[in-house]
Design a protein around this motif. Structure first.
Motif, short mmCIF file in Angstrom:
data_model
loop_
_atom_site.label_atom_id
_atom_site.label_comp_id
_atom_site.label_asym_id
_atom_site.label_seq_id
_atom_site.Cartn_x
_atom_site.Cartn_y
_atom_site.Cartn_z
N HIS A 604 -13.80 1.38 12.07
CA HIS A 604 -12.88 0.85 11.08
C HIS A 604 -12.83 1.80 9.90
O HIS A 604 -13.66 2.71 9.79
CB HIS A 604 -13.31 -0.55 10.62
CG HIS A 604 -14.73 -0.61 10.14
ND1 HIS A 604 -15.80 -0.73 11.01
CD2 HIS A 604 -15.27 -0.56 8.89
CE1 HIS A 604 -16.93 -0.77 10.31
NE2 HIS A 604 -16.63 -0.66 9.03
N GLY A 605 -11.88 1.60 9.02
CA GLY A 605 -11.69 2.50 7.90
C GLY A 605 -12.68 2.27 6.78
O GLY A 605 -13.42 1.28 6.76
N THR A 606 -12.68 3.17 5.84
CA THR A 606 -13.52 3.03 4.66
C THR A 606 -12.88 2.02 3.70
O THR A 606 -11.75 1.59 3.88
CB THR A 606 -13.66 4.38 3.94
OG1 THR A 606 -12.36 4.83 3.56
CG2 THR A 606 -14.30 5.41 4.86
N ASN A 607 -13.63 1.68 2.68
CA ASN A 607 -13.13 0.71 1.70
C ASN A 607 -11.90 1.25 0.98
O ASN A 607 -11.03 0.49 0.56
CB ASN A 607 -14.24 0.39 0.69
CG ASN A 607 -13.99 -0.90 -0.05
OD1 ASN A 607 -13.55 -1.89 0.54
ND2 ASN A 607 -14.26 -0.89 -1.34
N GLU A 608 -11.81 2.58 0.87
CA GLU A 608 -10.67 3.19 0.19
C GLU A 608 -9.40 3.17 1.04
O GLU A 608 -8.32 3.54 0.58
CB GLU A 608 -11.00 4.64 -0.19
CG GLU A 608 -12.05 4.78 -1.30
CD GLU A 608 -13.46 4.52 -0.79
OE1 GLU A 608 -13.67 4.55 0.44
OE2 GLU A 608 -14.35 4.28 -1.64
N ALA A 609 -9.54 2.76 2.32
CA ALA A 609 -8.40 2.82 3.24
C ALA A 609 -7.64 1.51 3.33
O ALA A 609 -6.77 1.36 4.19
CB ALA A 609 -8.89 3.22 4.63
N LYS A 610 -7.93 0.56 2.47
CA LYS A 610 -7.27 -0.74 2.57
C LYS A 610 -5.76 -0.64 2.41
O LYS A 610 -5.01 -1.47 2.93
CB LYS A 610 -7.87 -1.71 1.55
CG LYS A 610 -9.30 -2.13 1.88
CD LYS A 610 -9.78 -3.24 0.97
CE LYS A 610 -11.21 -3.69 1.34
NZ LYS A 610 -11.24 -4.32 2.67
N SER A 611 -5.30 0.38 1.71
CA SER A 611 -3.85 0.54 1.54
C SER A 611 -3.16 0.92 2.85
O SER A 611 -1.95 0.79 2.98
CB SER A 611 -3.56 1.61 0.49
OG SER A 611 -4.11 2.87 0.88
N SER A 612 -3.96 1.39 3.83
CA SER A 612 -3.39 1.76 5.12
C SER A 612 -3.26 0.56 6.05
O SER A 612 -2.71 0.68 7.14
CB SER A 612 -4.27 2.82 5.81
OG SER A 612 -4.37 3.98 5.01
N ILE A 613 -3.78 -0.60 5.63
CA ILE A 613 -3.78 -1.79 6.49
C ILE A 613 -2.62 -2.70 6.08
O ILE A 613 -2.51 -3.12 4.93
CB ILE A 613 -5.12 -2.55 6.37
CG1 ILE A 613 -6.27 -1.62 6.79
CG2 ILE A 613 -5.10 -3.81 7.23
CD1 ILE A 613 -7.64 -2.21 6.54
#
Length: 686
Positions: A604-613
């Motif tokens: 899964h992505g990092t915490n900084e990747a929430k904008s990609s979800i």
């Protein structure tokens, strides 16, 4: 388990800590390249010992051993450096990095030989010629560097290759880069590495010639206690020792760090003059240290009383002095540092060498025992008044190591924990706080429930969101140093994987020791949704999160990179993530592996990747041929994209499935995606 100091750490004070952690990581990486190849070094040492000893007992040797002697040089000169380069490349970029790293290592090996041949050809007749340099350091540089460059190069055209041309591009890109790096190794890297090896070798010889080699104990013994020795041992001593052993038959350098004598002397002193739990556990620790070769078991005893470093240094210097005066050494590294391994590697030097090595560890143990006894007796009365500080010393040791240890855990058994009466809240923390930590929290809740414990609040959080009120924090071992400043007063437990870590049982035992009046009812101080997690109730998970079209079965194997790509492709097709999510998953793996145990990985992505979800979704791919997931074997890869916390209940159910061996067997036996979906569809239930 480790506890942090209640005092705030100043920025200035944190600098040495960051430096220590950096050196630890560097040393661990070097160890990761060398240690898996120690069996090959042992095999080389055995071959050398057999050939040398047979030749000594027969005038002309024995024909089979004479022929066998032909493998000694190729093994040490080519095989071992190439194996090290491959392992270094694999640590960075799996098999693809290993292959390119091995090719580059050949360049630096042959380049070094070319330099030596040219130098020897220019020497006047009759002068001693230089011997070849065994490129251990060159391999440790070229392997990881080549793999890193290969990884970066692949990222340049990621997603830009037309379908059907992937294999062609992958093969030729690796081949061309391998050729270029081979040339760089031959022409650019070989000269400075030769110079470095010569300079280090000259430095060691100067220390020996001037009887100063014992002074290395002043650096090595304290470094061991703080887990900084790997950088010294595997970065310098092993390459130089191997070079020396090939030229002279053995090397004293292999005994500088591996000598078990000082640790044995310290533990014997505690067995006689110690107090409390330290005295009770010292005999068992001595056996583990001396025979098992696990030196870290004596580190808590030193940290409990730092003045004992004087005893360790005195013993270490005594051992080095004895070995130097008697001219003894080992044929290859003694790994682990057991007395058995030490004797095995000393046999090639004959009876005299074995006797000399024995004198070395016996005298070093005796000196350490004597000095430690004086220190322990001088403070015995005060130690008895202060009470037993052994548990805190174990915690300091694990803090220095940066992760939990089964060897140190064995010392903790039966030692009351000072923090046992204050465990109220347990947080599982990972980078994003959504995937691995959620599953780990679910597994621990189940274990606590099975033990009849229902009044402890357990939940998962991102490291950046830790509120500072935890009694115990569980993180993957590579993330512990990041979590500790967020929860400075908590017990910190490091695990290798969140699914079936043995440390969970220790946590359950620790919670059981807590006073009933100290516990907090699950969720009584938590938000409603978190309380539902802690009590085991679940809110509904939307069926769209896991549907059959997001489940696949692959008959063959795949690389970790291929598995990440497939997980991302499924999530993109589901409209759950953007194309940036693949890099976010890679970044997460670079921080800490998402391997969970039980053949499961949950990238899964990092915490900084929430904008990609864009929406929550899961992908499930079963690889019947397996996936090498940073050294762990994985069959199920579950890709995660989560908005908010609606996916956490789903992860909890997945954790339940994969912590049950019978259910895992059913998942592995499913013959179709439809059957696999039927087995997994229950995760969408209330």
């Amino acid at each position: 388990m480790t506890t942090s100091s209640s005092d705030s750490t100043s920025a200035a004070a944190s600098q040495p800590g960051r430096f220590r952690v950096g050196v630890q990581k560097f040393g661990s990486f070097l160890s990761g390249m060398i240690m898996p190849n120690i069996p090959a070094l042992i095999a080389w040492g055995i071959v050398t010992a057999v050939v040398v000893n047979v030749s000594e007992f027969t005038e002309a040797g024995w024909e089979p051993t004479n022929a066998l002697a032909g493998v000694i040089f190729p093994m040490i000169h080519y095989l071992l450096p190439i194996l090290i380069a491959m392992q270094g490349g694999r640590l960075i970029y799996e098999t693809r990095g290993a292959v390119v790293g091995a090719v580059a290592a050949v360049g630096v090996i042959v380049g070094s030989d070319h330099i030596i041949d040219q130098f020897n050809a220019a020497l006047p007749a009759g002068e001693d010629q230089l011997g070849y340099v065994h490129m251990f350091i060159g391999a440790m540089l070229m392997g990881p560097l080549s793999a890193w460059l290969m990884k970066k190069l692949d990222a340049v055209w990621e997603g830009k290759i037309k379908p059907g041309f992937e294999m062609l591009v992958n093969m030729f890109s690796a081949g061309i880069l391998g050729f270029l790096l081979l040339a760089v190794g031959f022409f650019v890297m070989a000269p400075p590495i030769n110079w470095l090896m010569a300079a280090l070798g000259t430095g060691v010889e100067w220390l020996i010639d001037n009887s100063l080699l014992p002074l290395t104990s002043v650096l090595i013994e304290p470094a061991k206690v703080f887990f900084l020795n790997n950088a010294i041992n595997h970065g310098v001593l092993t390459p130089l020792g191997t070079q020396q052993a090939d030229a002279q038959g053995s090397s004293i350098l292999f005994l500088l760090e591996a000598n078990p004598g000082p640790g044995l002397g310290l533990l014997l002193a505690f067995s006689v003059f110690g107090v409390g739990a330290a005295k009770a556990t010292a005999p068992g620790a001595a056996l583990i240290h001396f025979v098992g070769g696990i030196h870290e078991v004596y580190f808590p005893y030193v940290l409990m009383k730092p003045a004992l470093l004087l005893a360790m240094v005195a013993g270490g210097m005594t051992g080095v002095t004895t070995n130097m005066l008697l001219g003894v050494g080992l044929q290859a590294p003694a790994a682990p540092g057991s007395i058995i391994a030490v004797y095995v590697q000393s046999l090639g030097g004959g009876v005299g060498n074995v006797v000399g090595v024995t004198f070395g560890w016996v005298l070093s143990a005796g000196v350490t025992f004597a000095v430690a006894a004086v220190i322990l007796l001088s403070s015995r009365k005060r130690d008895m008044e202060l009470g037993d500080q052994f548990s805190a010393a174990i915690a300091k040791t694990e803090a220095a190591k940066g992760k939990s240890s089964s060897a140190l855990a064995s010392l903790s058994a039966g030692v009351p924990s000072a923090a046992a009466d204050r465990i109220r809240t347990i947080y599982f923390a990972c980078d994003a706080g959504m995937g691995s930590s959620a599953m780990g929290a679910s597994v621990l809740r189940n274990k606590l429930s099975a033990a009849g414990i229902s009044d402890v609040y357990v939940t998962n959080k991102a490291i950046s969101s830790l509120p500072g009120d935890a009694d115990l924090v569980i993180t993957q071992q590579t993330l512990t140093e990041r979590a500790r400043p967020k929860e400075p007063q908590a017990i910190h437990v490091s695990v290798n994987n969140f699914m079936n870590a043995p440390e969970y049982d220790e946590v359950v035992e620790l919670v059981q020791q807590s006073g009933d009046d100290q516990a907090v009812a699950a969720g009584s101080e938590a938000p409603a949704s978190s309380a539902e997690h802690a009590s085991g109730t679940r809110t509904a998970v939307e069926p769209r999160v896991l549907t059959q079209d997001r489940i696949r079965i692959r008959a063959g194997s795949a690389t970790q990179e291929e598995a990440l790509r497939e997980a991302q492709e499924i999530l993109v097709s589901a409209g759950a993530v953007t194309g940036d999510y693949l890099q976010a998953m890679r970044d997460r793996e670079a921080t800490a592996s998402t391997y969970m145990g039980s053949g499961l990985a949950i990238p899964h992505g990092t915490n900084e990747a929430k904008s990609s979800i864009k929406s929550s979704a899961l992908s499930v791919v079963r690889y019947d041929g397996g996936v090498d997931w940073a050294g762990d074997q994985v069959r199920f890869v579950v890709g995660i994209a989560g908005v908010g916390d609606e996916h956490l209940q789903l992860l909890a159910r997945i954790a339940e499935l994969f912590s049950d061996e019978s259910k895992v067997a059913q998942l592995e036996a499913a013959a179709s995606e439809a059957e696999l979906h039927a087995l997994l569809s229950g995760v969408n239930d209330n």
